[in-house]
Scaffold this active site. Structure first.
Site, PDB file in Angstrom:
ATOM      1  N   GLU A  37       0.812  -1.220   0.000  1.00 32.93           N
ATOM      2  CA  GLU A  37       0.000   0.000   0.000  1.00 32.93           C
ATOM      3  C   GLU A  37       0.842   1.266   0.000  1.00 32.93           C
ATOM      4  O   GLU A  37       0.358   2.355   0.295  1.00 32.93           O
ATOM      5  CB  GLU A  37      -0.951  -0.023   1.202  1.00 32.93           C
ATOM      6  CG  GLU A  37      -1.906  -1.214   1.113  1.00 32.93           C
ATOM      7  CD  GLU A  37      -2.922  -1.272   2.235  1.00 32.93           C
ATOM      8  OE1 GLU A  37      -2.882  -0.405   3.123  1.00 32.93           O
ATOM      9  OE2 GLU A  37      -3.761  -2.188   2.209  1.00 32.93           O
ATOM     10  N   LYS A  60     -15.826  -1.324   3.018  1.00 32.12           N
ATOM     11  CA  LYS A  60     -15.126  -1.799   1.821  1.00 32.12           C
ATOM     12  C   LYS A  60     -16.175  -2.351   0.867  1.00 32.12           C
ATOM     13  O   LYS A  60     -16.834  -3.349   1.187  1.00 32.12           O
ATOM     14  CB  LYS A  60     -14.138  -2.913   2.191  1.00 32.12           C
ATOM     15  CG  LYS A  60     -12.934  -2.452   2.992  1.00 32.12           C
ATOM     16  CD  LYS A  60     -12.100  -3.657   3.411  1.00 32.12           C
ATOM     17  CE  LYS A  60     -10.773  -3.230   4.025  1.00 32.12           C
ATOM     18  NZ  LYS A  60     -10.089  -4.367   4.684  1.00 32.12           N
TER      19      LYS A  60
END
Length: 434
Positions: free
Chosen positions: A210, A343
């Site tokens: 990430e 999400k």
């Protein structure tokens, strides 16, 4: 306006694994959406359909999900002649056709790809920006720019180091605008790079999935110390706080927790939920930690409840709640946490994501919108967080294009809103009150 054509294909995510992309055509043009994929996944997430054909992409192909869209979902939606602004109607059609509890027939990745593309087409049909269309779907009259929680140190299942806890984040909640928050985040990130390089050498500044650094440290406290130093060096100790994603389900072992789970197994070093809770309380006392995500295993309800009841910080449910209204309802009842991690691919449709968000907000929870570790250049979640007024987003470090794609879209949205732009700032847990 109804759908003229839908075409799905396999593309690649930021980890080099196949994922689903959907092209949807109406009279207004082409609308494209791509689906992300997680590495540390909760066992209660909707099913991401993979081919499991070991001769192709190590079994991770998504040709079956693509075929479900092209051969089944597309013809059905086109023949029904539904208007793309009717998001809930289209999502319900797909869910009914799938018929399973966890979207295992078509795959959540197939349904979500179409759902996201429909949402983008719906905005164009109405002639409004995507964030405004999402706000309308959610019944929100205003929109809010979020505080970005930059994941600048990676551990857990996202990195090859010994660090057990998965993410160490720096939300610049003292900024006055999203643009200023980006500048602060980037400056702290570069200071952190220098701090790590000086202490551990240049190879310690390699980045994880990430975009955060993944120095080979074992002590989670050391990661917090590095952040504190970098924030101070950048001159932002009064504007930047710290958030963590522990992803504790990854190192839960027989009712206990293994903070050295990447080394050979040794049950003698496991610690109890109470010992782990005390560790967190020490972090909160000694560092500006304001948010901890997944501090315990997804089924360790007792530990969650006890911890949330004993601290004043934000406790975020991710693997615990998996964006699923049923799990959220249970967590509300148990008082297990006080913030939902949202999400879209955990639940698998735009409509259900909106329902999950509103359920959490109506119970006084905070909501944080999130990317996945396997991302694409799709920027849907940037518009989503603004339209849902959640006030916080995590989509990685200010590094790697699939992460910056979202942050840059948020910069554009803030610029477009001009004097109407509102930034959540220090009210990120409940942004509508200011």
């Amino acid at each position: 306006m109804s759908i003229l054509k839908i075409h799905a294909r396999e593309i690649f995510d930021s980890r080099g694994n196949p994922t689903v992309e959907v092209d949807l055509y109406t009279n207004k043009g082409l609308f494209r959406a791509a689906v992300p994929s997680g590495a540390s996944t909760g066992i209660y997430e909707a099913l991401e359909l993979r081919d499991n054909d070991k001769t192709r992409y190590m079994g991770k192909g998504v040709s079956k999900a693509v075929e479900h869209i092209n051969k089944t979902i597309a013809p059905a939606l086109i023949s029904k002649n539904v208007n793309v602004v009717e998001q809930d109607k289209i999502d319900k059609l797909m869910l009914d056709m799938d018929g399973s509890e966890n979207k295992s027939k078509f795959g959540a990745n197939a349904i979500l790809g179409v759902s996201l593309a429909v949402c983008k087409a719906g905005a164009a049909e109405k002639g409004v920006p995507l964030y405004r269309h999402i706000a309308d779907l959610a019944g929100n009259p205003e929109v809010i720019l979020p505080v970005p929680a930059f994941n600048v140190i990676n551990g857990g299942s996202h990195a090859g180091n010994k660090l057990a806890m998965q993410e160490f984040m720096i939300p610049p909640c003292g900024a006055d605008s999203f643009k200023e928050a980006m500048r602060i985040g980037a400056e702290v990130y570069h200071n952190l790079k220098n701090v790590i390089k000086e202490k551990y050498g240049k190879d310690a500044t390699n980045v994880g999935d990430e975009g955060g650094f993944a120095p080979n440290i074992l002590e989670n406290k050391e990661a917090l110390e590095l952040l504190k130093t970098a924030i101070g060096k950048a001159g932002y100790s009064d504007k930047v706080v710290i958030g963590m994603d522990v992803a504790a389900s990854e190192f839960y072992r027989d009712g206990k927790y293994d903070l050295d789970f990447k080394s050979p197994d040794d049950p003698s070093r496991y610690i109890s939920p109470d010992q782990l809770a005390d560790l967190y309380k020490g972090f909160v006392k000694n560092y500006p930690v304001v948010s901890i995500e997944d501090p315990f295993d997804q089924d360790d309800w007792g530990a969650w409840k006890k911890f949330t009841g004993s601290v004043g910080i934000q406790v975020v449910g991710d693997d615990l709640t998996v964006t699923n209204p049923k799990r959220i309802a249970k967590a509300v009842e148990e008082k297990a946490c006080n913030c939902l991690l949202l999400k879209v691919n955990q639940i698998g449709s735009v409509t259900e994501s909106l329902q999950a968000c509103k359920l959490a907000q109506s119970n006084g929870w905070g909501v944080m919108v999130s990317h996945r570790s396997g991302e694409t250049e799709d920027t849907f979640i940037a518009d989503l967080v603004v339209g849902l007024c959640t006030g916080q987003i995590k989509t990685g470090a200010p590094c790697r294009s699939e992460r910056l794609a979202k942050y840059n879209q948020l910069l554009r949205i803030e610029e477009e809103l001009g004097s109407k732009a509102r930034f959540a700032g220090r009210n990120f847990r409940n942004p509508r009150i200011n």
